[in-house]
Design a protein around this motif. Sequence first.
Motif, short mmCIF file in Angstrom:
data_model
loop_
_atom_site.label_atom_id
_atom_site.label_comp_id
_atom_site.label_asym_id
_atom_site.label_seq_id
_atom_site.Cartn_x
_atom_site.Cartn_y
_atom_site.Cartn_z
N GLN A 1 -41.46 12.61 -45.09
CA GLN A 1 -40.35 12.17 -44.25
C GLN A 1 -39.66 13.35 -43.57
O GLN A 1 -39.37 13.31 -42.37
CB GLN A 1 -39.32 11.39 -45.06
CG GLN A 1 -38.14 10.92 -44.22
CD GLN A 1 -37.27 9.93 -44.93
OE1 GLN A 1 -37.62 9.38 -45.97
NE2 GLN A 1 -36.09 9.69 -44.37
N TYR A 2 -39.40 14.42 -44.31
CA TYR A 2 -38.62 15.53 -43.76
C TYR A 2 -39.48 16.59 -43.08
O TYR A 2 -38.98 17.62 -42.66
CB TYR A 2 -37.68 16.09 -44.82
CG TYR A 2 -36.69 15.04 -45.25
CD1 TYR A 2 -35.82 14.47 -44.32
CD2 TYR A 2 -36.66 14.54 -46.54
CE1 TYR A 2 -34.93 13.46 -44.68
CE2 TYR A 2 -35.77 13.54 -46.92
CZ TYR A 2 -34.92 13.01 -45.98
OH TYR A 2 -34.05 12.00 -46.33
N GLN B 1 -32.46 14.18 -40.36
CA GLN B 1 -31.21 13.75 -40.99
C GLN B 1 -31.53 13.14 -42.35
O GLN B 1 -32.43 12.31 -42.48
CB GLN B 1 -30.48 12.74 -40.12
CG GLN B 1 -29.11 12.38 -40.67
CD GLN B 1 -28.27 11.59 -39.67
OE1 GLN B 1 -28.48 11.65 -38.47
NE2 GLN B 1 -27.31 10.87 -40.20
N LEU B 2 -30.81 13.58 -43.38
CA LEU B 2 -31.06 13.10 -44.73
C LEU B 2 -30.62 11.65 -44.90
O LEU B 2 -29.53 11.27 -44.47
CB LEU B 2 -30.32 13.97 -45.76
CG LEU B 2 -30.83 15.40 -45.93
CD1 LEU B 2 -29.91 16.16 -46.87
CD2 LEU B 2 -32.26 15.41 -46.45
N ASN B 3 -31.47 10.89 -45.54
CA ASN B 3 -31.13 9.53 -45.93
C ASN B 3 -30.09 9.63 -47.05
O ASN B 3 -30.32 10.34 -48.04
CB ASN B 3 -32.40 8.83 -46.41
CG ASN B 3 -32.18 7.40 -46.82
OD1 ASN B 3 -31.15 7.06 -47.40
ND2 ASN B 3 -33.16 6.56 -46.55
N PRO B 4 -28.95 8.93 -46.93
CA PRO B 4 -27.89 9.05 -47.95
C PRO B 4 -28.37 8.75 -49.36
O PRO B 4 -27.82 9.29 -50.33
CB PRO B 4 -26.85 8.03 -47.50
CG PRO B 4 -27.06 7.89 -46.03
CD PRO B 4 -28.55 8.06 -45.82
N GLU B 5 -29.40 7.93 -49.52
CA GLU B 5 -29.91 7.61 -50.85
C GLU B 5 -30.69 8.78 -51.47
O GLU B 5 -30.93 8.79 -52.67
CB GLU B 5 -30.82 6.39 -50.78
CG GLU B 5 -30.09 5.15 -50.30
CD GLU B 5 -31.04 4.10 -49.73
OE1 GLU B 5 -32.27 4.32 -49.74
OE2 GLU B 5 -30.53 3.08 -49.27
N HIS B 6 -31.09 9.74 -50.65
CA HIS B 6 -31.94 10.82 -51.13
C HIS B 6 -31.17 12.03 -51.65
O HIS B 6 -31.79 12.90 -52.26
CB HIS B 6 -32.87 11.30 -50.01
CG HIS B 6 -33.86 10.28 -49.59
ND1 HIS B 6 -34.57 10.39 -48.42
CD2 HIS B 6 -34.28 9.12 -50.17
CE1 HIS B 6 -35.37 9.34 -48.29
NE2 HIS B 6 -35.21 8.57 -49.34
N THR C 1 -32.28 22.11 -47.37
CA THR C 1 -31.20 21.25 -46.90
C THR C 1 -29.99 22.08 -46.49
O THR C 1 -29.79 23.19 -46.99
CB THR C 1 -30.79 20.25 -48.01
OG1 THR C 1 -30.48 20.98 -49.21
CG2 THR C 1 -31.89 19.25 -48.28
N LEU D 1 -40.85 12.15 -49.70
CA LEU D 1 -39.77 12.97 -49.15
C LEU D 1 -40.35 14.14 -48.35
O LEU D 1 -39.84 14.47 -47.28
CB LEU D 1 -38.87 13.50 -50.25
CG LEU D 1 -38.06 12.46 -51.02
CD1 LEU D 1 -37.25 13.13 -52.13
CD2 LEU D 1 -37.17 11.65 -50.11
N ASP E 1 -36.75 14.54 -36.83
CA ASP E 1 -36.28 13.47 -37.71
C ASP E 1 -35.91 14.09 -39.06
O ASP E 1 -36.59 13.89 -40.05
CB ASP E 1 -37.37 12.41 -37.88
CG ASP E 1 -36.85 11.17 -38.60
OD1 ASP E 1 -35.62 11.00 -38.71
OD2 ASP E 1 -37.69 10.37 -39.06
#
Length: 158
Positions: free
Chosen positions: A84-85, A92-97, A23, A81, A90
Amino acid sequence: MNFDPRAFRDAMGQFTTGVCVITANPPGVAPFGMTVNSFASVSLDPALLLWSLRNDSECYEAFAAAKRFGVNVLCEDQQHLSNQYSKKDDHQLNPEHFRIGKTGVPVLRGALTSFECDIWQRYDGGDHIILVGEVLEMDCRPNGRPLVFQGGRYKALR
């Protein structure tokens, strides 16, 4: 020796690895992450680690601008996760993660271990760049179970 890059990749895939999401959030870039399994320790004193990034990665410019990054070692229940990453374009980090760590880099919630690093050095590695980070902060859950990858698929430790 006639060398087949795909055969080499398949052979290297027999080495069981952990799964990490790297990240960062350099100035002007929203917090982002990308899944990697190219992660290793380098030194205890100073505390150094490394990972590598393809030169043609869509995240290359953002990591080139970064002065810091986070390494998040995923737990076995975080396969979503990893998936997804690992998607192209695609990241951009999901704020919940995530949360913002002590050094200002994004840190994934629930990771088995997270390292917050300054970039120590960048090295040419053929079609990759090798990023060496100096660990400034870490958070570790020693009793968790890691997400592992081998032979092109996720595995469970028994």
